[in-house]
Scaffold this motif. Structure first.
Motif, PDB file in Angstrom:
ATOM      1  N   ALA A 236      66.239   8.684  92.505  1.00 19.36           N
ATOM      2  CA  ALA A 236      67.262   9.210  91.587  1.00 19.36           C
ATOM      3  C   ALA A 236      68.436   8.235  91.529  1.00 19.36           C
ATOM      4  O   ALA A 236      69.020   7.901  92.557  1.00 19.36           O
ATOM      5  CB  ALA A 236      67.741  10.585  92.031  1.00 19.36           C
ATOM      6  N   THR A 304      74.612  12.862  93.343  1.00 18.99           N
ATOM      7  CA  THR A 304      73.833  12.013  94.263  1.00 18.99           C
ATOM      8  C   THR A 304      73.479  12.790  95.525  1.00 18.99           C
ATOM      9  O   THR A 304      72.347  12.713  96.023  1.00 18.99           O
ATOM     10  CB  THR A 304      74.661  10.774  94.686  1.00 18.99           C
ATOM     11  N   SER A 316      68.153   7.869  96.671  1.00 20.33           N
ATOM     12  CA  SER A 316      69.166   8.085  95.638  1.00 20.33           C
ATOM     13  C   SER A 316      70.262   7.034  95.721  1.00 20.33           C
ATOM     14  O   SER A 316      70.533   6.494  96.791  1.00 20.33           O
ATOM     15  CB  SER A 316      69.795   9.472  95.799  1.00 20.33           C
TER      16      SER A 316
END
Ligand SMILES: [Zn+2]
Length: 362
Positions: A236, A304, A316
């Motif tokens: 991510a 995050t 992430s």
């Protein structure tokens, strides 16, 4: 792909429309519709969830999944109490700033549409000069021109209505964007531009790309917490805004040194996976994209954290856009930074290989 050549007339029109539409936390769906409409030509599919998070998907059948994410909500107020003489007291929906409220116009969202109001304030003549009151959540109030509580109710305003500021998009000295809610509507804009560029440059990704516009970030990363369980991503890359610290009364020893126009801000924090962050920094160096560094103690305070600490741990990272006057109605960013965040996310995605673990132990 150089900065200065990314945002075109169509994307600027979208940014303006998307910003001028209110999207208070918990009520993001009209904004999400505008966002999905813009993305439609560039993606294969959409996912939406019960609370309104929207995800545009490229390669929906791929097993390995990469998220790029921003949040769709904006801070607002709730009507909390109506006095007998028709004035409204408020509570926060997100980190709304009591100090900037007096003398601002407001839009109160009701079933029958917008009711206009103003945050009143005692005149300078009537105040006790020896002990000036500062605006606090307990003493700021809204006047909607009603003579009493009954008239307030007749106007469709009740406890629980959300309140936003009407301030719209402007450009300052050609290359600064100014608007309320650039935090983080500009994030949704930047990830949408990444999707557009991938499409226009005919880039085939070896993984599923989930362009995610989460709801409810401003009250504690809630939309991201929900959608990460639905997507179950492998990686991510989150984008949000962070503070420019070069305007008056900000302590650089506490907040670090960040300047608008000097490039995307790459965060160091426990939730940031080091190998993914290094990939972002190497990409910035290779592609000659300027960047700045920021350290966060414990939490990044952005989505995050929600992605990192989900699904047994998701690699992430956070690429932030520096911004002045956060949570005011004149949030200000530099156009070059907006374009460089788009470039940095785009170029980083092109380096990610299908199945990459970012493991420290390989
Ligand atoms: Zn915010």
């Amino acid at each position: 792909m150089a900065a200065g050549k990314i945002i075109n007339e169509k994307s600027l029109t979208f940014l303006e429309k998307y910003l001028n539409n209110p999207s208070p936390t918990g009520y993001e769906w009209e904004g999400q519709k505008i966002w999905m409409e813009y993305l439609k030509p560039y993606v294969d599919d959409f996912i939406t969830d019960t609370y309104g998070t929207a995800v545009a998907v490229i390669n929906p059948d791929a097993k390995y999944k990469v998220v790029i994410e921003g949040h769709s909500d904006e801070i607002s107020w709730y009507v909390n109490y109506i006095t007998d003489n028709g004035l409204l007291y408020v509570i926060r929906n997100g980190g709304s700033d009591h100090q900037i409220a007096p003398s601002k116009w407001v839009n109160i969202h009701t079933k029958n549409g917008i009711v206009k109001g103003v945050f009143g304030w005692p005149a300078i003549h009537t105040r006790d000069k020896a002990k000036e009151e500062t605006p606090k959540i307990e003493n700021i109030f809204i006047d909607i021109g009603a003579k009493d509580k009954e008239e307030v109710e007749k106007m469709g305003v009740h406890v629980g209505c959300v309140i936003t500021y009407p301030d719209e998009f402007h450009t300052l000295n050609k290359d600064k964007f100014v608007c309320r809610a650039l935090d983080n509507r500009v994030g949704g804009f930047m990830i949408a531009e990444v999707a557009r560029l991938l499409h226009e440059n005919k880039k085939e990704l070896p993984f599923g790309l989930y362009i995610t516009n989460s709801v409810q970030e401003e009250i504690g990363l809630r939309g991201a917490e929900m959608i990460t369980q639905t997507i179950k991503p492998n990686v991510a890359i989150v984008t949000d805004v962070c503070h420019d610290t070069t305007t008056p009364m900000i302590d650089k020893k506490k907040e670090g040194e960040i300047l608008i126009g000097s490039g995307p801000v790459v965060s160091y924090a426990p939730a940031v996976q080091n190998k993914l962050r290094e990939r972002i920094l190497e990409t910035a160096e290779t592609k000659k994209i300027p960047f700045q560094r920021l350290a966060a103690s414990r939490y990044t305070g952005t989505d995050t954290d929600a992605f990192a600490y989900s699904n047994g741990g998701v690699a992430s990272a956070l690429i932030s856009l520096p911004l002045r006057y956060m949570h005011t109605t004149v949030e200000t960013v530099h156009k070059d930074d907006v374009e460089n965040v788009i470039r940095l996310i785009y170029e980083t995605l092109l380096t990610i290989k299908e199945g990459e673990t970012f493991s420290y132990f390989d």
